[in-house]
Design an enzyme around this catalytic site. Structure first.
Site, PDB file in Angstrom:
ATOM      1  N   GLY A 215      20.659  51.286 -39.519  1.00  0.00           N
ATOM      2  CA  GLY A 215      19.751  51.107 -38.406  1.00  0.00           C
ATOM      3  C   GLY A 215      18.296  51.171 -38.842  1.00  0.00           C
ATOM      4  O   GLY A 215      17.923  50.730 -39.932  1.00  0.00           O
ATOM      5  N   SER A 216      17.480  51.770 -37.992  1.00  0.00           N
ATOM      6  CA  SER A 216      16.033  51.746 -38.224  1.00  0.00           C
ATOM      7  C   SER A 216      15.579  52.554 -39.423  1.00  0.00           C
ATOM      8  O   SER A 216      14.431  52.407 -39.859  1.00  0.00           O
ATOM      9  CB  SER A 216      15.297  52.230 -36.973  1.00  0.00           C
ATOM     10  OG  SER A 216      15.453  51.299 -35.911  1.00  0.00           O
ATOM     11  N   THR A 217      16.430  53.427 -39.984  1.00  0.00           N
ATOM     12  CA  THR A 217      16.014  54.132 -41.202  1.00  0.00           C
ATOM     13  C   THR A 217      15.813  53.148 -42.351  1.00  0.00           C
ATOM     14  O   THR A 217      15.049  53.432 -43.277  1.00  0.00           O
ATOM     15  CB  THR A 217      17.038  55.205 -41.609  1.00  0.00           C
ATOM     16  OG1 THR A 217      18.308  54.595 -41.842  1.00  0.00           O
ATOM     17  CG2 THR A 217      17.174  56.267 -40.527  1.00  0.00           C
TER      18      THR A 217
END
Length: 491
Positions: A215-217
């Site tokens: 995801g956004s990591t």
């Protein structure tokens, strides 16, 4: 009479020769087949005839051996078994060994030639040295903080020391007690069947053997690629990013959870995790540069061992630009282990350099003399030092003013990145909550710890799941535990 004695002597010599030939045939030609025959219990009896060496955490043995008085005499025991199971694995008389029990088996069992002080004497007497010990890099307080933080939820935590690559915590939940598998009776068989049939997979090491969409990591990697390639030169300049963003060559429109993402600067987009900005950045950077950036951090490495094998994290950088856009925000085919994402955070914390992670500090003889030591680990520069400095600034903004405020530690510098990863057919699965971070104490010259947390948490309500709300508090607890521990000397 003499003739009969001579004939008897010749006959005895023939019998002796036949006996020697038969013995040589058995020992030389058939020895291996007999030695490997499942019916031959002598190797097993010899293997368990003496106590096994121990695995140590913070100077304390987390394993032991129990004298059963049976033919397979010594049975493995574990202190805080579920806490350390993802590290120790199990040593079972029925089912073999896993993780450190497997990768360091020769030291622990006493069969490593390096343990023998007088090898010729041991060969002559057929004696075997006592089992050696394995000293891990784990921080006991950080391991406990990660385990307690996850609690009953399904997930994993990995923490590393950025400057050295030492693994400070490696936790996977739900866990199990390896002691249940140690023996060779019906209880061990029943435990094996129960654990393997459990749909929650307690024996799966989610920290190193399970990959997730990050995801956004993963936007840390995309931001590094954009800054290194010159696609972005000013953290505060508008990025010419529409909201919603139509994926190239498709009719699919990508939207954001946050407001004000249209043409947002990299600083704002990173702090509030604007999908549209980073999807477009990935396309602007291009597949080749994105692939090189991801591989620099450790993606697509099939050979990583710590010393047991780690599942490869993957970034396939598809030629299709719509798919590349999704891959660049940690979706589509992008997959990562928690250990890999801890390495990403560590690279930012360590000036753009990433050290190969490792779990064994040294091995010793039973008396404490060192047999082998880890030494300095290989290092590679994955981004410019100036890029790493700017990313540290962006990650600090996430914790001070963005979605990662739950990771803030008074008196310490903390950088982080939240992530909520969609998965399943049509993204119908309960999202995974991610948080990656690093922390530097007030008196530290450099960051002391980098952490990655993923929480599957299938029992939570979908709207309650977020990296900042679910995973960041766990990361905070782990970082605090490390910062409270005196710094270890660097190898």
């Amino acid at each position: 009479m003499t003739r009969h004695i001579r004939h008897a002597a010749v006959f005895c010599l023939v019998l002796l020769a036949a006996l020697l030939v038969n013995t040589a045939w058995l020992q030389v030609l058939q020895g291996r087949s007999y030695g490997g025959n499942p019916a031959n219990r002598r190797p097993a009896i010899a293997r368990y005839q003496q106590p096994r060496g121990d695995i140590l955490v913070g100077g304390r043995a987390v394993t032991g051996s129990r004298d059963t008085g049976e033919q397979l005499r010594y049975e493995r025991t574990y202190a805080d078994g579920p806490l350390y199971a993802p590290v120790t694995g199990f040593a079972s008389q029925l089912y073999g060994t896993t993780y450190l029990e497997r990768s360091e088996d020769r030291v622990l069992a006493g069969t490593d030639p390096m343990l023998a002080g007088f090898r010729l004497w041991n060969d002559f007497t057929r004696g075997q040295p006592a089992g050696g010990d394995v000293v891990t890099t784990l921080n006991a307080a950080a391991q406990r903080a990660a385990f307690d933080g996850l609690g009953a939820r399904k997930g994993a935590v990995a923490a590393v020391e950025p400057a050295t690559g030492r693994i400070l915590a490696l936790v996977s939940t739900p866990s199990y007690d390896p002691a249940e598998l140690s023996g060779n009776g019906p209880a061990a068989e029943a435990a094996w069947a129960r654990l393997n049939d459990d749909p929650e997979q307690p024996m799966l090491n989610r920290a190193v053997r399970q990959t997730y969409p990050p995801g956004s990591t993963f936007k840390v990697v995309t931001a590094a690629a954009a800054l290194d390639s010159g696609v972005v030169t000013d953290l505060d300049a508008p990025t010419d990013s529409p909201d919603p963003y139509r994926l190239p060559g498709s009719t699919t429109r990508l939207v954001n959870e946050a407001d004000d993402c249209e043409d947002a600067s990299l600083r704002f987009a990173f702090a509030w995790s604007c999908n549209t900005v980073f999807a477009k950045l990935g396309v602007d950077v291009g597949a080749q540069a994105m692939r090189e950036a991801a591989r620099g951090f450790g993606f697509d490495d099939p050979d990583l061992k710590v010393p047991f094998a780690v599942a490869p994290s993957t970034f396939d950088a598809p030629a299709d630009r719509a798919q590349l856009a999704l891959s660049s925000i940690g979706q589509y085919n992008t997959r990562a282990t928690p250990l890999q994402m801890a390495m990403v955070a560590a690279a930012v914390a360590n000036g753009g350099q990433v050290r190969v992670p490792y779990l064994v500090e040294r091995t010793t003889r039973s008396g404490g003399a060192t047999v082998s030591a880890a030494g300095s680990r290989p290092v590679r520069q994955v981004m410019r030092a100036t890029t790493a400095e700017r990313l540290r600034e962006l990650m600090c903004d996430v914790v001070s003013d963005g979605t990662g405020r739950n990771a803030a530690i008074p008196g310490a510098v903390v950088g982080g990145k939240t992530g909520t990863a969609q998965h399943g057919v049509g993204n119908a699965g309960t999202p995974y909550a991610w948080f990656v971070s690093w922390a530097q104490g007030a008196e530290d010259l450099d960051p002391r710890v980098a952490v990655a947390v993923v929480v599957e948490d299938a029992s939570a309500r979908r709207g309650d799941i977020s990296g900042g709300g679910t995973a960041a508090p766990i990361a905070k607890a782990v970082m605090e535990a490390v910062l409270r521990t005196p710094a270890a000397p660097q190898s």
